[in-house]
Design a protein around this motif. Structure first.
Motif, mmCIF file in Angstrom:
data_model
loop_
_atom_site.group_PDB
_atom_site.id
_atom_site.type_symbol
_atom_site.label_atom_id
_atom_site.label_comp_id
_atom_site.label_asym_id
_atom_site.label_seq_id
_atom_site.Cartn_x
_atom_site.Cartn_y
_atom_site.Cartn_z
ATOM 1 N N GLN A 328 0.824 -1.206 0.000
ATOM 2 C CA GLN A 328 0.000 0.000 0.000
ATOM 3 C C GLN A 328 0.862 1.261 0.000
ATOM 4 O O GLN A 328 0.573 2.220 -0.723
ATOM 5 C CB GLN A 328 -0.932 -0.015 1.214
ATOM 6 C CG GLN A 328 -2.011 -1.094 1.123
ATOM 7 C CD GLN A 328 -2.826 -1.234 2.393
ATOM 8 O OE1 GLN A 328 -2.279 -1.165 3.504
ATOM 9 N NE2 GLN A 328 -4.123 -1.441 2.264
ATOM 10 N N LYS A 329 1.916 1.253 0.792
ATOM 11 C CA LYS A 329 2.802 2.424 0.836
ATOM 12 C C LYS A 329 3.552 2.615 -0.476
ATOM 13 O O LYS A 329 3.843 3.745 -0.878
ATOM 14 C CB LYS A 329 3.788 2.288 1.993
ATOM 15 C CG LYS A 329 3.148 2.469 3.362
ATOM 16 C CD LYS A 329 4.166 2.336 4.484
ATOM 17 C CE LYS A 329 3.512 2.568 5.847
ATOM 18 N NZ LYS A 329 4.485 2.403 6.964
ATOM 19 N N ALA A 330 3.873 1.495 -1.146
ATOM 20 C CA ALA A 330 4.579 1.571 -2.430
ATOM 21 C C ALA A 330 3.626 1.907 -3.568
ATOM 22 O O ALA A 330 4.073 2.290 -4.660
ATOM 23 C CB ALA A 330 5.280 0.246 -2.714
ATOM 24 N N GLY A 331 2.323 1.740 -3.323
ATOM 25 C CA GLY A 331 1.337 1.994 -4.375
ATOM 26 C C GLY A 331 1.278 0.908 -5.418
ATOM 27 O O GLY A 331 0.740 1.106 -6.508
ATOM 28 N N ALA A 336 8.992 -5.969 -7.148
ATOM 29 C CA ALA A 336 10.137 -5.095 -7.388
ATOM 30 C C ALA A 336 9.892 -3.691 -6.841
ATOM 31 O O ALA A 336 10.840 -2.999 -6.455
ATOM 32 C CB ALA A 336 10.431 -5.018 -8.886
ATOM 33 N N LYS A 337 8.624 -3.282 -6.781
ATOM 34 C CA LYS A 337 8.303 -1.932 -6.327
ATOM 35 C C LYS A 337 8.091 -1.858 -4.810
ATOM 36 O O LYS A 337 8.438 -0.850 -4.189
ATOM 37 C CB LYS A 337 7.062 -1.425 -7.064
ATOM 38 C CG LYS A 337 7.308 -1.204 -8.550
ATOM 39 C CD LYS A 337 6.069 -0.686 -9.256
ATOM 40 C CE LYS A 337 6.358 -0.455 -10.744
ATOM 41 N NZ LYS A 337 5.154 0.007 -11.468
ATOM 42 N N TYR A 338 7.502 -2.904 -4.231
ATOM 43 C CA TYR A 338 7.246 -2.795 -2.793
ATOM 44 C C TYR A 338 8.370 -3.362 -1.927
ATOM 45 O O TYR A 338 8.428 -3.088 -0.729
ATOM 46 C CB TYR A 338 5.896 -3.415 -2.420
ATOM 47 C CG TYR A 338 5.849 -4.902 -2.185
ATOM 48 C CD1 TYR A 338 6.264 -5.457 -0.968
ATOM 49 C CD2 TYR A 338 5.362 -5.774 -3.156
ATOM 50 C CE1 TYR A 338 6.195 -6.829 -0.723
ATOM 51 C CE2 TYR A 338 5.285 -7.146 -2.927
ATOM 52 C CZ TYR A 338 5.702 -7.661 -1.712
ATOM 53 O OH TYR A 338 5.638 -9.011 -1.476
ATOM 54 N N LEU A 339 9.304 -4.131 -2.515
ATOM 55 C CA LEU A 339 10.399 -4.707 -1.732
ATOM 56 C C LEU A 339 11.227 -3.647 -1.010
ATOM 57 O O LEU A 339 11.519 -3.797 0.189
ATOM 58 C CB LEU A 339 11.289 -5.578 -2.629
ATOM 59 C CG LEU A 339 12.521 -6.194 -1.966
ATOM 60 C CD1 LEU A 339 12.128 -7.079 -0.776
ATOM 61 C CD2 LEU A 339 13.320 -7.021 -2.991
ATOM 62 N N PRO A 340 11.647 -2.546 -1.673
ATOM 63 C CA PRO A 340 12.421 -1.522 -0.946
ATOM 64 C C PRO A 340 11.637 -0.885 0.199
ATOM 65 O O PRO A 340 12.217 -0.503 1.219
ATOM 66 C CB PRO A 340 12.735 -0.480 -2.039
ATOM 67 C CG PRO A 340 12.565 -1.205 -3.332
ATOM 68 C CD PRO A 340 11.476 -2.207 -3.102
ATOM 69 N N VAL A 341 10.316 -0.799 0.052
ATOM 70 C CA VAL A 341 9.472 -0.240 1.107
ATOM 71 C C VAL A 341 9.369 -1.217 2.274
ATOM 72 O O VAL A 341 9.405 -0.828 3.441
ATOM 73 C CB VAL A 341 8.068 0.093 0.553
ATOM 74 C CG1 VAL A 341 7.174 0.652 1.653
ATOM 75 C CG2 VAL A 341 8.175 1.075 -0.606
#
Length: 384
Positions: A328-331, A336-341
């Motif tokens: 949710q925070k990564a949108g 690949a997009k939410y892993l850093p979050v």
């Protein structure tokens, strides 16, 4: 327009509306893996139930990520606590294109599976695997929200020497990644700190996680005249071991980790379990300010499944909630997009505040020391 034609048009319109709704609600697939068959199936199902509670709650509230509505589907798999089956199941989840994995349950299956998830770029949070090696592989996809064996072994060693005043300690482990790892850490800490308390390791023995006859190793242990036995392994082995200890006239204190800290121990040990004889620790725990949240979870779990929490259901619940919050925070649910979050997560869960260090270990992990009285697990202390 005839009545039949009007009904047909209305039916087509309703069908199209239903299709539009289904298309508007995209799916997020999250895998869950535990041993839901075999000797520790009761623990594996407990983990799975915790993850299912999280999924059901999220879907009931509605999950919106990046302005789109999603429905979460849990793909639950059984690895039977077998490393080979664990890797087979891991590849199955990768092929199914899951967007994250909660599990595995045991260290022995979690470690080999973690490479498969890493190679596929799929984030993995284990709510129960405590072996140090899991997060020392430098995989940026591996996380856990419980304390590791290094923390667990050190805390148990301190408790054995300082609180229990154990002097002569025998150690038995089941040779699994979890059992051996925990026993090794316990031994290391006793040797390091034992001079100050007069404590020492007087005997070491080995068994397996499938064994049922312990007479030979217990006889060897008895000959070394210990005042306590430390066991690295699961409740499915520790229960029968306690029975045979009683048969051999060995009313010794018996200590172990989270694997033998379940509500199944009284059932498995039967009348061989004396009050305050067993001391064990969960690789997790809550401070006094967080006890209400954990108590509420246990009530909700009992209402939903009709049974008590065994061990790590709340940690599986928190692991899945943490993962979805990162999406949710990564949108985006794209790994690949939410892993850093996820790596920078700050989730407030029922088991405490969850943040990860650079390796993926939970920061400030706490442990809970328990004993058993009148066949019930009783909390003694929360330690770090």
């Amino acid at each position: 327009m005839s009545l039949i034609t009007k009904k047909l048009v209305r039916a087509l319109a309703l069908g199209c509306a239903a299709m539009a709704t289904a298309q508007a609600e995209d799916i997020i697939k999250i895998g869950h893996v535990a041993a839901t068959s075999g000797g520790i199936a009761h623990l594996g199902k407990d983990n799975e139930n915790g993850a299912r509670m999280a999924v059901d709650e999220l879907n009931a509230k509605g999950v919106v990520i990046g302005g789109k509505k999603y429905r979460i589907v849990l793909q639950a798999e059984d690895d039977a606590a077998d490393p080979k089956q664990g890797t087979t199941v891991a590849q199955k989840l990768v092929d199914a294109k899951v967007q994250g994995v909660i599990g595995h349950e045991t260290s022995g299956t979690t470690i080999p599976a973690s490479r498969i998830y890493h190679d596929a770029g799929i984030p993995q949070i284990s709510p129960s695997a405590s072996a140090i090696q899991y997060t020392r592989q430098r995989y940026n996809t591996t996380f856990r929200n419980v304390a590791n064996d290094e923390q667990l072994g050190a805390a148990l060693a301190r408790y054995a020497m300082q609180t229990m005043k154990a002097q002569r300690i025998a150690v038995i482990d089941d040779r699994t990644a979890y059992g051996k790892g925990l026993a090794d850490e316990f031994i290391k800490n006793v040797k390091r700190q034992g001079a100050a308390t007069g404590s020492s390791i007087v005997n070491t023995q080995y068994t397996t996680d499938k064994a049922t006859d312990f007479n030979a190793i217990l006889t060897a242990v008895k000959a070394s005249k210990p005042d306590m036995i430390f066991f690295g392994g699961m409740d499915a082995v520790s229960g029968p071991m306690l029975r045979q200890m009683k048969q051999l006239g060995m009313p010794l204190r018996f200590m172990g980790g989270d694997g033998m800290c379940s509500d199944g121990v009284p059932r498995l040990a039967g009348e061989a379990l004396a009050d305050d004889q067993v001391i064990c620790a969960e690789a997790g725990g809550v401070e006094p300010s967080q006890e209400k949240g954990m108590a509420d979870f246990r009530v909700a779990y009992r209402k939903k499944f009709g049974i008590e929490v065994q061990t790590y259901a709340p940690y599986a619940y928190d692991a899945l909630m943490t993962m979805v919050e990162a999406m949710q925070k990564a949108g985006s649910p794209d790994p690949a997009k939410y892993l850093p979050v996820l790596a920078k997560a700050t989730h407030k869960g029922v088991t405490g505040n969850i943040t990860f260090d650079a390796r993926g270990d939970v920061q400030d992990g706490v442990l809970t020391i328990f004993t058993f009285r009148n066949g019930k697990r009783v909390k003694l202390a929360v330690v770090k």
